[in-house]
Scaffold this active site. Structure first.
Site, PDB file in Angstrom:
ATOM      1  N   LYS A  47     -12.998  -3.900   7.581  1.00 17.04           N
ATOM      2  CA  LYS A  47     -12.796  -4.719   6.389  1.00 17.04           C
ATOM      3  C   LYS A  47     -13.852  -5.788   6.253  1.00 17.04           C
ATOM      4  O   LYS A  47     -14.572  -6.100   7.202  1.00 17.04           O
ATOM      5  CB  LYS A  47     -11.406  -5.350   6.420  1.00 17.04           C
ATOM      6  CG  LYS A  47     -11.134  -6.171   7.662  1.00 17.04           C
ATOM      7  CD  LYS A  47      -9.719  -6.743   7.645  1.00 17.04           C
ATOM      8  CE  LYS A  47      -9.483  -7.637   8.848  1.00 17.04           C
ATOM      9  NZ  LYS A  47      -8.275  -8.432   8.755  1.00 17.04           N
ATOM     10  N   ARG A  64       6.817 -11.079   5.606  1.00 11.30           N
ATOM     11  CA  ARG A  64       6.373 -10.805   6.961  1.00 11.30           C
ATOM     12  C   ARG A  64       6.993 -11.824   7.895  1.00 11.30           C
ATOM     13  O   ARG A  64       7.029 -13.008   7.583  1.00 11.30           O
ATOM     14  CB  ARG A  64       4.841 -10.885   7.052  1.00 11.30           C
ATOM     15  CG  ARG A  64       4.190  -9.824   6.198  1.00 11.30           C
ATOM     16  CD  ARG A  64       2.699  -9.857   6.285  1.00 11.30           C
ATOM     17  NE  ARG A  64       2.144  -8.877   5.357  1.00 11.30           N
ATOM     18  CZ  ARG A  64       0.850  -8.688   5.141  1.00 11.30           C
ATOM     19  NH1 ARG A  64      -0.032  -9.407   5.827  1.00 11.30           N
ATOM     20  NH2 ARG A  64       0.435  -7.789   4.286  1.00 11.30           N
ATOM     21  N   CYS A 118       0.797  -1.233   0.000  1.00  5.08           N
ATOM     22  CA  CYS A 118       0.000   0.000   0.000  1.00  5.08           C
ATOM     23  C   CYS A 118       0.831   1.286   0.000  1.00  5.08           C
ATOM     24  O   CYS A 118       0.526   2.200  -0.776  1.00  5.08           O
ATOM     25  CB  CYS A 118      -1.003   0.022   1.144  1.00  5.08           C
ATOM     26  SG  CYS A 118      -1.102  -1.443   2.135  1.00  5.08           S
ATOM     27  N   HIS A 173      -8.281  -1.053   0.048  1.00  4.25           N
ATOM     28  CA  HIS A 173      -7.296  -2.118  -0.164  1.00  4.25           C
ATOM     29  C   HIS A 173      -8.087  -3.375  -0.480  1.00  4.25           C
ATOM     30  O   HIS A 173      -9.071  -3.641   0.188  1.00  4.25           O
ATOM     31  CB  HIS A 173      -6.497  -2.429   1.105  1.00  4.25           C
ATOM     32  CG  HIS A 173      -5.878  -1.246   1.761  1.00  4.25           C
ATOM     33  ND1 HIS A 173      -4.517  -1.092   1.850  1.00  4.25           N
ATOM     34  CD2 HIS A 173      -6.411  -0.175   2.379  1.00  4.25           C
ATOM     35  CE1 HIS A 173      -4.240   0.018   2.509  1.00  4.25           C
ATOM     36  NE2 HIS A 173      -5.372   0.593   2.844  1.00  4.25           N
ATOM     37  N   GLN A 213       0.862 -11.256  -2.996  1.00  2.00           N
ATOM     38  CA  GLN A 213      -0.539 -10.853  -2.910  1.00  2.00           C
ATOM     39  C   GLN A 213      -1.033 -10.439  -4.286  1.00  2.00           C
ATOM     40  O   GLN A 213      -0.298  -9.816  -5.044  1.00  2.00           O
ATOM     41  CB  GLN A 213      -0.684  -9.627  -1.999  1.00  2.00           C
ATOM     42  CG  GLN A 213      -0.330  -9.863  -0.554  1.00  2.00           C
ATOM     43  CD  GLN A 213      -0.457  -8.566   0.238  1.00  2.00           C
ATOM     44  OE1 GLN A 213       0.126  -7.552  -0.115  1.00  2.00           O
ATOM     45  NE2 GLN A 213      -1.234  -8.613   1.300  1.00  2.00           N
ATOM     46  N   ASP A 240      -2.676  -7.880  -5.001  1.00  2.00           N
ATOM     47  CA  ASP A 240      -3.039  -6.682  -4.257  1.00  2.00           C
ATOM     48  C   ASP A 240      -3.560  -5.614  -5.210  1.00  2.00           C
ATOM     49  O   ASP A 240      -3.119  -5.531  -6.351  1.00  2.00           O
ATOM     50  CB  ASP A 240      -1.767  -6.162  -3.559  1.00  2.00           C
ATOM     51  CG  ASP A 240      -2.091  -5.343  -2.325  1.00  2.00           C
ATOM     52  OD1 ASP A 240      -3.284  -5.169  -2.020  1.00  2.00           O
ATOM     53  OD2 ASP A 240      -1.138  -4.882  -1.685  1.00  2.00           O
ATOM     54  N   HIS A 274      -5.302  -1.375  -5.014  1.00  2.00           N
ATOM     55  CA  HIS A 274      -5.836  -0.254  -4.248  1.00  2.00           C
ATOM     56  C   HIS A 274      -6.714   0.587  -5.141  1.00  2.00           C
ATOM     57  O   HIS A 274      -6.318   0.936  -6.250  1.00  2.00           O
ATOM     58  CB  HIS A 274      -4.688   0.553  -3.637  1.00  2.00           C
ATOM     59  CG  HIS A 274      -3.901  -0.254  -2.652  1.00  2.00           C
ATOM     60  ND1 HIS A 274      -2.770  -0.959  -3.003  1.00  2.00           N
ATOM     61  CD2 HIS A 274      -4.132  -0.523  -1.345  1.00  2.00           C
ATOM     62  CE1 HIS A 274      -2.325  -1.620  -1.945  1.00  2.00           C
ATOM     63  NE2 HIS A 274      -3.129  -1.381  -0.928  1.00  2.00           N
TER      64      HIS A 274
END
Length: 646
Positions: A473, A367, A338, A519, A385, A387, A389
């Site tokens: 979320k 992570r 992000c 997200h 991910q 991912d 946005h």
RNA sequence: GCCUCCUUAGCUCAGUGGUAGAGCAGCUCACUCGUAAUGAGCAGGUCGUGGGUUCAACUCCCAUGGGAGGCUCCA
């Protein structure tokens, strides 16, 4: 007399004080033998408890979750009784019924350890005790009495629980020599518990708090019939065969290496191929839906994460920062994409006319997960991910959110995840310091999610206190082979990063405004998605996705050449085909390739070579007869079309 | 990280205080085969790693790595 109303609307009269069990007996003794709990005026109760007023009554047989709950809760008490007789002085934490069976958290006492070898012993003692048909007796007690009882017994865990309960609501259940603090409901006696299996041991912190003592959690399951237990154990065994770690090795999809490091998956050729196919597919879908692809580095300056707030929140639990020969330069391995995407947004000015901007990246992140947390591909330290946005105007938020719900439903349908659950995670109103951002923005975001989910007719559960620190979320969960739930897709509303990164767009009023950020991930991570996909399909992937779609099986080496011409034809027609030209019998080749779960096995022998055909066998289904290669190509293409065109 | 258990050949697993075996996979040879395992042979392990006890350790003890099931966490 009191009037009892049944679910079908019929009403019967009984003596005041009749029990639900007696009511069941009056209908049929066979029914009574199968009833384990009752809902009386909407309240779940023991079937032994007397009914004193006119009531509505629902009797719960085994198939009702309420019945299983009572059955397993009583089984937990039975296990506790067995444990107490085997380890006098053992202390008890909590012992609830769970989705499949029950557990009890116990403290065997200083220096005493319960090990796997004890499980059959516990099981045997439980069987002895169950056979005594002890009545399970409910009593209501005052808080003072309860405290005295468990203080005398030295059960500090129970006294801690009692001290938090309200006086006047405390009940005890006793069977044989064992008395437990319990809300119930329970079986009337232990006689129904016929089949018992103590499954496993685990450590569990008292009240889930890792600063407190670790208790021993003992898992078990029971059934009214031995046959049901046998079937359950077979089912468990079948589930273990679908374990993605096992299939991943068998199908040569991925691997782990001690040398590379734990939790760092290595995608083998077939697995990498599968993963790439998912990425390609998703990329096509995203482009149709107005996303643009971006790409960002695997590390970022520590300042980036200080700006985003992640450093403060998670820095201590992350991989350590990377420093450079030049002093003062500090980087972090990217734990999320992000902040990078925020800076991409900031790279160019934006008009309200451009929004929403949908920015997607298959971003690999790192992570630090505690070593005991790592699990196959579902919990790793490096993962990719899918991912994205969305940067949008406040008035676009709900529609954007809904479009993502659509996308999740579309992808899950193609993946064949018909059974998923959706959870709305909100902040804990008691604990505001866990979160960043204004109350006003939180309320707006929470409202948008709840409304969007409602308008998409999504069945959701609400989890208070499960929100991300920057926003609420909506998470989509799918189960693995043994029933564990894993979060895949997630959609998160965020007013905070736009503020922290000073994101703006120019409005039609010629003023700067702040966009809202969403997200979202659909697969969640490629690793976890593939893991869950493996377990849901047992490795029999849909044909569009599977690494190898067909394999040529020449009956003897004489037909290798003809098989190779077909092989080329198929591969040139975009059907991913292999050849098994080993010097083996056809039965052996079929067996080996069936086990590799290759969808189509194409047998080639004298007949086929002469007639220019192939003999088609479908994995798991058997011989489909002889056809021309062109027919087979059409067959496969049609099948792919049906799979993807949902 | 914590609790319990596990760690022997690529995989699945036997095994005993006297430095190791099976099946499958692999390789070689023979067979040239019709829808879930052809046969024979060969090769493959300093028994996770490091200490200790012992005349002797794969075996017993300690530490450590890794794995399993949980707990906790999951931006």
């Amino acid at each position: 007399m009191i009037r009892i109303t049944f679910p079908d609307g019929t009403v019967r009269e009984y003596q005041k004080g009749v029990s639900s069990y007696e009511v069941a007996m009056s209908i049929s003794p066979r029914l009574a033998a199968e009833v384990y709990a009752a809902t009386v005026n909407g309240e779940l109760r023991d079937i032994a408890r007397p009914l004193d007023t006119d009531s509505t009554l629902r009797l719960h047989k085994w198939d009702d979750p309420e019945a299983k709950h009572a059955f397993w809760h009583s089984s937990a008490h039975l296990m506790a009784e067995a444990l107490e007789s085997l380890w006098p002085g053992i202390k008890f934490g909590i012992g609830p019924a769970i989705e499949n069976g029950f557990y009890y958290d116990v403290d065997p006492g200083e220096g005493k350890v319960i090990t796997d070898a004890d499980l059959p012993v516990i099981e045997a003692r439980m069987k002895d005790l169950a056979a005594r048909n002890s009545q399970i007796v409910r009593t209501e007690v005052s808080k003072k009495e309860a405290l005295e009882l468990f203080t005398a017994k030295g059960d500090e865990y129970k006294t801690e629980l009692i001290s938090e309960l309200e006086d006047g609501t405390i009940t005890l259940y006793r069977q044989g020599n064992f008395t437990d603090l319990c809300r119930g409901p329970h079986l009337p006696d232990t006689s129904a518990i016929k089949a018992i299996k103590i499954l496993s041991l685990a450590g569990a912190y008292w009240r889930g708090d890792e600063k407190r003592r670790m208790l021993t959690r003992i898992y078990g399951i029971t059934f009214p019939k031995q046959k049901m237990l046998d079937e359950y154990m077979v089912m468990l065994e079948e589930a273990r065969k679908r374990d993605h770690r096992r299939i991943g090795r068998e199908l040569e999809l991925f691997s782990f290496s001690h040398k590379v490091g734990m939790g760092l998956p290595l995608w083998l050729p077939k697995g990498a191929d599968l993963k790439q196919r998912l990425i390609d597919f998703m990329t096509r879908v995203l482009k149709k839906r107005g996303y643009t692809m971006v790409s960002t580095p695997h590390i970022g300056s520590v300042d980036l994460y200080k700006t985003s707030g992640h450093y403060e929140k998670y820095g201590a639990d992350s991989f350590r920062p990377i420093t450079t020969p030049q002093e003062g330069e500090v980087f972090m391995l990217k734990p999320m994409n992000c902040p990078h995407h925020c800076e991409i947004y900031n790279a160019t000015p934006h008009s309200y006319k451009e929004l929403p901007i949908r920015m997607a990246e298959f971003g690999t992140v790192y992570r630090y997960e505690q070593s005991g947390e790592l699990h196959g591909l579902t919990r790793v330290r490096s993962f990719t991910q899918d991912d994205a946005h969305h940067f949008c105007r406040p008035d676009q938020l709900k529609d954007e959110f809904k479009s993502i719900i659509d996308l999740v439903q579309y992808i899950f349908k193609i993946a064949g995840f018909s059974e998923f659950t959706a959870q709305i995670s909100l902040r804990d109103p008691q604990n505001h310091e866990k979160y960043i951002g204004s109350d006003e923005n939180w309320e707006k975001a929470e409202k948008a999610i709840i409304e969007a989910a409602g308008e998409k007719n999504l069945t959701t559960t609400i989890a208070i206190g499960e929100a991300a620190f920057y926003g609420p979320k909506l998470d989509f969960m799918v189960r693995d082979a043994i029933g564990r739930k894993w979060q895949l897709g997630t959609i998160q509303v965020d007013y905070n990063l736009p503020e922290r990164f000073e994101l703006t767009y120019m409005g039609n009023d010629n003023q700067k405004h702040q966009p809202v950020m969403i997200h979202r991930a659909i697969f969640g991570s490629m690793e976890r998605f593939v893991a869950v996909l493996i377990e849901n399909t047992s490795g029999k992937f849909p044909i569009w996705l599977t690494p190898d779609q067909a394999v040529m099986l020449p009956i003897s080496e004489k037909f290798n050449e003809y098989a190779k011409t077909i092989l080329n034809l198929l591969n040139n027609s975009d059907i991913r085909t292999l050849i098994d030209d080993r010097n083996e019998k056809i039965g052996k080749k079929i067996r080996d390739n069936e086990l590799k779960r290759i969808p189509y096995l194409l047998v080639i022998g004298e007949k086929e070579a002469e007639s220019g055909t192939i003999s088609v066998r479908r994995q798991g289904e058997g011989d489909k007869g002889v056809m021309k290669p062109e027919e087979f190509i059409r067959l496969v293409r049609d099948e792919i079309g049906r799979e993807i065109d949902v």
